[in-house]
Design a protein around this motif. Structure first.
Motif, PDB file in Angstrom:
ATOM      1  N   ARG A  19       0.828  -1.212   0.000  1.00  0.00           N
ATOM      2  CA  ARG A  19       0.000   0.000   0.000  1.00  0.00           C
ATOM      3  C   ARG A  19       0.866   1.266   0.000  1.00  0.00           C
ATOM      4  O   ARG A  19       0.508   2.271  -0.637  1.00  0.00           O
ATOM      5  CB  ARG A  19      -0.944  -0.019   1.200  1.00  0.00           C
ATOM      6  CG  ARG A  19      -2.017  -1.092   1.070  1.00  0.00           C
ATOM      7  CD  ARG A  19      -3.030  -1.062   2.203  1.00  0.00           C
ATOM      8  NE  ARG A  19      -2.502  -1.549   3.452  1.00  0.00           N
ATOM      9  CZ  ARG A  19      -2.291  -0.813   4.534  1.00  0.00           C
ATOM     10  NH1 ARG A  19      -2.557   0.503   4.493  1.00  0.00           N
ATOM     11  NH2 ARG A  19      -1.825  -1.344   5.634  1.00  0.00           N
ATOM     12  N   ALA A  20       2.004   1.218   0.693  1.00  0.00           N
ATOM     13  CA  ALA A  20       2.903   2.374   0.687  1.00  0.00           C
ATOM     14  C   ALA A  20       3.472   2.607  -0.711  1.00  0.00           C
ATOM     15  O   ALA A  20       3.623   3.759  -1.153  1.00  0.00           O
ATOM     16  CB  ALA A  20       4.033   2.157   1.696  1.00  0.00           C
ATOM     17  N   TRP A  21       3.790   1.534  -1.414  1.00  0.00           N
ATOM     18  CA  TRP A  21       4.297   1.668  -2.793  1.00  0.00           C
ATOM     19  C   TRP A  21       3.222   2.262  -3.705  1.00  0.00           C
ATOM     20  O   TRP A  21       3.494   3.155  -4.512  1.00  0.00           O
ATOM     21  CB  TRP A  21       4.736   0.297  -3.307  1.00  0.00           C
ATOM     22  CG  TRP A  21       5.215   0.297  -4.720  1.00  0.00           C
ATOM     23  CD1 TRP A  21       6.467   0.537  -5.176  1.00  0.00           C
ATOM     24  CD2 TRP A  21       4.424   0.039  -5.898  1.00  0.00           C
ATOM     25  NE1 TRP A  21       6.524   0.448  -6.549  1.00  0.00           N
ATOM     26  CE2 TRP A  21       5.277   0.138  -7.013  1.00  0.00           C
ATOM     27  CE3 TRP A  21       3.073  -0.274  -6.098  1.00  0.00           C
ATOM     28  CZ2 TRP A  21       4.822  -0.056  -8.313  1.00  0.00           C
ATOM     29  CZ3 TRP A  21       2.623  -0.465  -7.399  1.00  0.00           C
ATOM     30  CH2 TRP A  21       3.503  -0.355  -8.484  1.00  0.00           C
ATOM     31  N   VAL A  22       1.989   1.773  -3.570  1.00  0.00           N
ATOM     32  CA  VAL A  22       0.892   2.310  -4.388  1.00  0.00           C
ATOM     33  C   VAL A  22       0.701   3.791  -4.087  1.00  0.00           C
ATOM     34  O   VAL A  22       0.501   4.609  -5.002  1.00  0.00           O
ATOM     35  CB  VAL A  22      -0.412   1.527  -4.123  1.00  0.00           C
ATOM     36  CG1 VAL A  22      -1.582   2.168  -4.874  1.00  0.00           C
ATOM     37  CG2 VAL A  22      -0.265   0.065  -4.546  1.00  0.00           C
ATOM     38  N   TYR A  54      -1.937   5.650 -10.269  1.00  0.00           N
ATOM     39  CA  TYR A  54      -3.085   4.788  -9.958  1.00  0.00           C
ATOM     40  C   TYR A  54      -4.286   5.524  -9.367  1.00  0.00           C
ATOM     41  O   TYR A  54      -5.410   5.018  -9.426  1.00  0.00           O
ATOM     42  CB  TYR A  54      -2.647   3.683  -8.990  1.00  0.00           C
ATOM     43  CG  TYR A  54      -1.575   2.791  -9.569  1.00  0.00           C
ATOM     44  CD1 TYR A  54      -1.827   1.989 -10.673  1.00  0.00           C
ATOM     45  CD2 TYR A  54      -0.293   2.765  -9.032  1.00  0.00           C
ATOM     46  CE1 TYR A  54      -0.844   1.175 -11.209  1.00  0.00           C
ATOM     47  CE2 TYR A  54       0.702   1.958  -9.562  1.00  0.00           C
ATOM     48  CZ  TYR A  54       0.418   1.169 -10.655  1.00  0.00           C
ATOM     49  OH  TYR A  54       1.399   0.365 -11.188  1.00  0.00           O
ATOM     50  N   ARG A  55      -4.056   6.666  -8.749  1.00  0.00           N
ATOM     51  CA  ARG A  55      -5.144   7.442  -8.146  1.00  0.00           C
ATOM     52  C   ARG A  55      -5.926   6.608  -7.124  1.00  0.00           C
ATOM     53  O   ARG A  55      -7.145   6.701  -7.015  1.00  0.00           O
ATOM     54  CB  ARG A  55      -6.109   7.968  -9.222  1.00  0.00           C
ATOM     55  CG  ARG A  55      -5.453   8.891 -10.231  1.00  0.00           C
ATOM     56  CD  ARG A  55      -5.054  10.186  -9.574  1.00  0.00           C
ATOM     57  NE  ARG A  55      -4.348  11.087 -10.498  1.00  0.00           N
ATOM     58  CZ  ARG A  55      -3.853  12.263 -10.144  1.00  0.00           C
ATOM     59  NH1 ARG A  55      -3.989  12.687  -8.899  1.00  0.00           N
ATOM     60  NH2 ARG A  55      -3.220  13.003 -11.020  1.00  0.00           N
ATOM     61  N   LEU A  56      -5.177   5.819  -6.335  1.00  0.00           N
ATOM     62  CA  LEU A  56      -5.810   4.999  -5.302  1.00  0.00           C
ATOM     63  C   LEU A  56      -5.622   5.587  -3.912  1.00  0.00           C
ATOM     64  O   LEU A  56      -6.133   5.035  -2.933  1.00  0.00           O
ATOM     65  CB  LEU A  56      -5.236   3.581  -5.338  1.00  0.00           C
ATOM     66  CG  LEU A  56      -5.607   2.743  -6.561  1.00  0.00           C
ATOM     67  CD1 LEU A  56      -4.770   1.472  -6.610  1.00  0.00           C
ATOM     68  CD2 LEU A  56      -7.091   2.406  -6.557  1.00  0.00           C
ATOM     69  N   GLU A 111      -3.042   4.550   4.182  1.00  0.00           N
ATOM     70  CA  GLU A 111      -4.397   4.474   4.722  1.00  0.00           C
ATOM     71  C   GLU A 111      -5.429   4.770   3.634  1.00  0.00           C
ATOM     72  O   GLU A 111      -6.497   4.126   3.578  1.00  0.00           O
ATOM     73  CB  GLU A 111      -4.555   5.468   5.875  1.00  0.00           C
ATOM     74  CG  GLU A 111      -3.720   5.133   7.108  1.00  0.00           C
ATOM     75  CD  GLU A 111      -2.228   5.354   6.906  1.00  0.00           C
ATOM     76  OE1 GLU A 111      -1.838   6.183   6.036  1.00  0.00           O
ATOM     77  OE2 GLU A 111      -1.429   4.669   7.592  1.00  0.00           O
ATOM     78  N   ALA A 112      -5.125   5.717   2.762  1.00  0.00           N
ATOM     79  CA  ALA A 112      -6.053   6.021   1.667  1.00  0.00           C
ATOM     80  C   ALA A 112      -6.130   4.856   0.684  1.00  0.00           C
ATOM     81  O   ALA A 112      -7.202   4.552   0.145  1.00  0.00           O
ATOM     82  CB  ALA A 112      -5.607   7.301   0.946  1.00  0.00           C
ATOM     83  N   VAL A 113      -5.006   4.199   0.439  1.00  0.00           N
ATOM     84  CA  VAL A 113      -5.018   3.026  -0.441  1.00  0.00           C
ATOM     85  C   VAL A 113      -5.848   1.913   0.185  1.00  0.00           C
ATOM     86  O   VAL A 113      -6.592   1.212  -0.501  1.00  0.00           O
ATOM     87  CB  VAL A 113      -3.585   2.551  -0.735  1.00  0.00           C
ATOM     88  CG1 VAL A 113      -3.602   1.258  -1.547  1.00  0.00           C
ATOM     89  CG2 VAL A 113      -2.802   3.628  -1.476  1.00  0.00           C
ATOM     90  N   ARG A 114      -5.740   1.747   1.515  1.00  0.00           N
ATOM     91  CA  ARG A 114      -6.571   0.752   2.185  1.00  0.00           C
ATOM     92  C   ARG A 114      -8.060   1.052   1.967  1.00  0.00           C
ATOM     93  O   ARG A 114      -8.858   0.139   1.747  1.00  0.00           O
ATOM     94  CB  ARG A 114      -6.275   0.714   3.683  1.00  0.00           C
ATOM     95  CG  ARG A 114      -6.998  -0.443   4.397  1.00  0.00           C
ATOM     96  CD  ARG A 114      -7.161  -0.149   5.889  1.00  0.00           C
ATOM     97  NE  ARG A 114      -5.908   0.023   6.572  1.00  0.00           N
ATOM     98  CZ  ARG A 114      -5.221  -0.970   7.131  1.00  0.00           C
ATOM     99  NH1 ARG A 114      -5.681  -2.202   7.077  1.00  0.00           N
ATOM    100  NH2 ARG A 114      -4.095  -0.722   7.758  1.00  0.00           N
ATOM    101  N   ALA A 115      -8.417   2.318   2.026  1.00  0.00           N
ATOM    102  CA  ALA A 115      -9.817   2.682   1.804  1.00  0.00           C
ATOM    103  C   ALA A 115     -10.257   2.302   0.394  1.00  0.00           C
ATOM    104  O   ALA A 115     -11.390   1.815   0.188  1.00  0.00           O
ATOM    105  CB  ALA A 115     -10.010   4.183   2.047  1.00  0.00           C
ATOM    106  N   SER A 116      -9.397   2.496  -0.595  1.00  0.00           N
ATOM    107  CA  SER A 116      -9.722   2.086  -1.963  1.00  0.00           C
ATOM    108  C   SER A 116      -9.903   0.570  -2.037  1.00  0.00           C
ATOM    109  O   SER A 116     -10.822   0.056  -2.697  1.00  0.00           O
ATOM    110  CB  SER A 116      -8.622   2.539  -2.929  1.00  0.00           C
ATOM    111  OG  SER A 116      -8.578   3.945  -3.026  1.00  0.00           O
ATOM    112  N   ALA A 118      -2.165  -3.181  -8.553  1.00  0.00           N
ATOM    113  CA  ALA A 118      -2.616  -1.799  -8.387  1.00  0.00           C
ATOM    114  C   ALA A 118      -3.431  -1.341  -9.596  1.00  0.00           C
ATOM    115  O   ALA A 118      -4.469  -0.679  -9.454  1.00  0.00           O
ATOM    116  CB  ALA A 118      -1.415  -0.878  -8.179  1.00  0.00           C
ATOM    117  N   ALA A 119      -2.980  -1.701 -10.785  1.00  0.00           N
ATOM    118  CA  ALA A 119      -3.718  -1.320 -11.995  1.00  0.00           C
ATOM    119  C   ALA A 119      -5.096  -1.958 -12.021  1.00  0.00           C
ATOM    120  O   ALA A 119      -6.075  -1.345 -12.470  1.00  0.00           O
ATOM    121  CB  ALA A 119      -2.921  -1.713 -13.237  1.00  0.00           C
TER     122      ALA A 119
END
Length: 552
Positions: free
Chosen positions: A287-290, A297-299, A304-309, A349-350
């Motif tokens: 998630r940190a890499w994303v 990726y706009r995730l 934490e924001a990536v986790r929400a996605s 991620a994609a």
């Protein structure tokens, strides 16, 4: 405890290959199960190894079912199902070999035998690494030998479910399982354990690490080698460590890649709890890499924001499975792969980004079930062997209250994979084998000094946390060296991912020189992001989870 080395690192050469074959042989009624450290079994192993040394393997062109082209050749190794009865029922293990090319500076050094882990992984494809540039010097000096351990592939294959009984996609894995769901999974685990007994008969107790070690001892002799040179990955490190403990005089060189913690008190129930924490760390790393590639990726710009996605995608497929086949179970399996290998991060991620933009195609491609019946059979076989070996190897808690308490508390700290891992291993709570093995106290014994050995580990490996490598080094003694890939976490370090690591491994295997006791390598480069316009579904990221033999 899941570990895997399948279809990775050295491309298809370390892939899992599964084929349909006859069921494992059943023993006569009343046969006794094996007992750990059984003197009769050890005497039987010595007898069979002596016979094998006098009748070495004969290698011929591989059968078509193995899908192994020349110059790889194949053989069959006969071993007893029960080493306490060396002349009793026999099973046949498939073996593959690429002969040393001799096109190098080092002299020929015998066989290098590989086990890719699992348990449940097949090493039959290993000799194909001889064609890769990174393996040129080793392929010149060594016969590269792979094999399918007992129960795997065509080596007395083990099965716990008929094809019609296998779960159909989509499946569900709740993030916070209810009491009703837990009861459902407990019933399924009991049914699975019964299926293992029904489909394997009285052969079931003989799929163990101790018997895998005895098979390896016989294979060494049948290859014509007085001492074993061995490369084990993941569970293969535990197999190699037990071999070194029981047969120290037959150890030449050993590489332990991504080491399992061999402490008998952690085999296997506690190791699986440790693994859930390791996967949580790697899930954070993904998630940190994303987040660092939010522009692509706009995730989300933070983990934490990536986790929400991720939770948005998870909630969506829980309501309506993607493509009708990707539910929360398939989603979890696909993204567990990201906790093993960072080279799948761009594709994963994609796929999330595309799904949230209205295109489920990449997610279905990467997480959907494999339609190939042979692949499905291979996946089932891998899971069956994994379950049988781990359940037979040690005592597991029989009371659900212990499982529920430990995993409920663990899930508060490591929610990503805790419950999925627990349910995978739950058949061991009701395993239909009376007498389990007692884990071997791995390590040097009085009067049996081991030669130099080499352990390789990634500092943030989730499947086999780094603490296990430190414990293995301590137990193997002062001549055991450890190479740590700092700041990295991909599972399985040897084989082309890190030039520094591979140089240490090659030097050791060719000369016996470990280069020191504690060594470090810089991490391999992180993967580059893949834009939504380049979201090809690359092979390494698309193997279904069941093809990844679980751990230890």
């Amino acid at each position: 405890m899941r570990t895997t080395r399948a279809r990775h690192g050295v491309a298809a050469a370390l892939a899992l290959s599964f084929a349909l074959a006859a069921p494992a042989p059943a023993l006569a009624a009343g046969s006794a199960p094996p007992v750990g450290g059984d003197r009769a079994a050890e005497a039987g192993a010595a007898l069979v190894a002596g016979r094998a040394a006098r009748s070495p393997l004969v290698f011929r062109a591989c059968p078509d079912v193995e899908e192994l082209p020349a110059p790889v050749r194949c053989a069959a190794l006969r071993v007893p199902l029960d080493y306490a009865r060396p002349d009793g029922p026999q099973i046949s293990l498939t073996v593959s070999r690429a002969a040393a090319t001799g096109r190098g500076k080092a002299p020929r050094q015998g066989s290098l035998v590989h086990n890719p882990g699992g348990p449940g992984g097949s090493g039959m494809f290993f000799p194909l690494v001889a064609a890769l540039p990174a393996w040129r010097d080793l392929a010149a000096a060594y016969d590269l030998v792979g094999y399918a351990p007992r129960g795997v592939g065509r080596s007395a294959p083990l099965s716990c479910r008929a094809p019609g009984q296998r779960p159909k996609a989509p499946t569900r894995v709740p993030a916070d399982p209810s009491a009703a769901y837990k009861a459902e999974r407990r019933a399924a685990a009991r049914s699975y354990a019964r299926g293992c007994a029904e489909r394997s008969g009285e052969a079931l107790p003989y799929y163990t690490t101790l018997n895998n070690v005895r098979d390896l001892h016989v294979l060494r002799a049948a290859l014509g080698d007085r001492k074993l040179t061995f490369l084990g990955a993941s569970y293969g490190t535990y197999l190699g460590a037990v071999y070194a403990t029981l047969y120290p005089g037959h150890v030449r060189r050993m590489v332990f890649d991504s080491a399992v913690d061999p402490n008998p008190r952690r085999v296997w129930y506690r190791n699986n709890l440790d693994q859930a924490l390791g996967f949580e760390r790697r899930w954070y790393d993904f998630r940190a890499w994303v987040a660092r590639h939010h522009a692509t990726y706009r995730l989300g710009a933070t983990p934490e924001a990536v986790r929400a996605s991720w939770e948005r995608v998870r909630g969506a497929v829980a309501r309506v499975p993607a493509g009708g086949v990707v539910g929360t179970g398939e989603l979890q399996s696909a993204f567990l792969r990201a906790a093993y290998y960072d080279d799948v991060w761009p594709d994963r991620a994609a796929a999330l980004a595309a799904f949230l933009r209205g295109d489920p195609g990449p997610l279905v491609d990467q997480a959907g079930p494999d339609a190939d019946p042979a692949a499905a059979a291979g996946a089932e076989n891998a899971t069956a062997v994994y379950t049988a070996v781990l359940c037979n190897d040690a005592s597991w808690p029989a009371d659900w209250a212990t499982w529920d308490r430990d995993n409920t508390e663990l899930a508060r700290r490591a929610p990503f994979e805790t419950w999925a891992n627990a349910f995978l291993n739950l058949p061991c709570a009701s395993w239909p084998v009376r007498e389990r093995q007692r884990p071997v106290a791995v390590g040097e014994r009085p009067g049996s000094r081991l030669p130099r050995t080499l352990i390789v580990a990634a500092e943030r490996d989730g499947a086999t946390p780094h603490a296990g490598a430190l414990e293995l080094q301590r137990r193997l003694g002062a001549r055991a060296a450890l190479v740590t890939e700092r700041g990295a976490g991909a599972h399985g370090v040897v084989g082309g991912r890190n030039d520094c690591v591979d140089a240490h491994v090659a030097r050791y295997l060719l000369s016996g020189d470990t280069g020191g006791r504690r060594l470090t390598c810089a991490p391999h480069p992180e993967p580059a992001p893949v834009s939504l316009d380049d979201r090809a579904t690359r092979a390494p990221g698309n193997a279904p989870r069941a093809l990844l033999p679980p751990v230890v």
